[in-house]
Design an enzyme around this catalytic site. Structure first.
Site, PDB file in Angstrom:
ATOM      1  N   SER A  77       0.837  -1.200   0.000  1.00  0.00           N
ATOM      2  CA  SER A  77       0.000   0.000   0.000  1.00  0.00           C
ATOM      3  C   SER A  77       0.872   1.250   0.000  1.00  0.00           C
ATOM      4  O   SER A  77       1.608   1.491   0.957  1.00  0.00           O
ATOM      5  CB  SER A  77      -0.892   0.001   1.250  1.00  0.00           C
ATOM      6  OG  SER A  77      -1.356   1.298   1.535  1.00  0.00           O
ATOM      7  N   GLY A 103      -6.571   5.596   6.642  1.00  0.00           N
ATOM      8  CA  GLY A 103      -5.939   6.435   5.627  1.00  0.00           C
ATOM      9  C   GLY A 103      -4.896   7.357   6.214  1.00  0.00           C
ATOM     10  O   GLY A 103      -5.074   7.903   7.304  1.00  0.00           O
TER      11      GLY A 103
END
Length: 197
Positions: free
Chosen positions: A13, A184
């Site tokens: 990621s 996030g």
């Protein structure tokens, strides 16, 4: 008891890479301890029905611009990896394996893999490339490969991923301050507020 922020991440990621770069500064400013939680993002996606932004063409294109903005903001060196997406199963097993054995080696490993993936643009789908990155960082690649095949390590990653999903994690990076979930790298502002409260 000191303040803690739990950091759920996967090397595949780019937003986890960005959080990896910025979270230590948040922890330093707030006096918090980081609790590192490696998970398999593919397993989280499968369990929750979520999908990678790369699977949505418009969002994938936008994410490249977005990650470049965040990289500049954090003073990071994120380079788009042309081999993305990468199957991170072996990489995340090794992270869990190192964490079980040696915390200092775990941190050195995490730095090595994040840099190989998001700064050096290495093809970490290729075991030879993984081995070369590990060897360059002073690891014994054969020992790491043996650790990846250890049933206890495999089970530990599976359990960590299942436990993350049970807590409500649906993507990476995710953070917990107490029982409050933040998702996030752009939510680090709220993470810092929660730690400072």
């Amino acid at each position: 008891m000191s303040k803690q922020v739990e950091f759920y991440f996967d090397f595949g990621s780019p937003y986890s890479y960005l959080a990896y770069k910025e979270l230590p500064r948040v922890a330093q400013r707030t006096g918090a301890q980081i609790v590192w939680r490696p998970i398999l993002l593919g397993g989280v996606f499968k369990a929750t029905g979520n999908h990678s932004p790369a699977e949505i063409p418009a969002k994938g294109r936008w994410s490249k611009t977005d990650t470049a903005r965040w990289s500049r903001r954090y003073g990071a060196n994120l380079q788009q990896n042309p081999h993305f997406p990468v199957n991170t199963l072996a990489l995340m097993r090794a992270a869990v394996g190192f964490q079980l054995q040696d915390e200092a080696a775990f941190h050195r490993y995490a730095e090595t893999i994040f840099a190989a993936m998001w700064e050096q643009q290495r093809n970490l789908n290729d075991p030879a490339e993984i081995g070369a990155a590990l060897t360059a960082a002073g690891f014994d690649a054969r020992q790491v490969l043996a650790m990846i095949d250890d049933p206890a390590v495999k089970d530990a990653l599976k359990q960590a991923t299942e436990a993350a999903v049970a807590r409500g994690v649906f993507g990476a990076p995710s953070f917990f301050v107490g029982d409050e979930l933040f998702w996030g790298n752009d939510r680090l502002l709220f993470v810092e507020e929660a730690l400072a409260a």
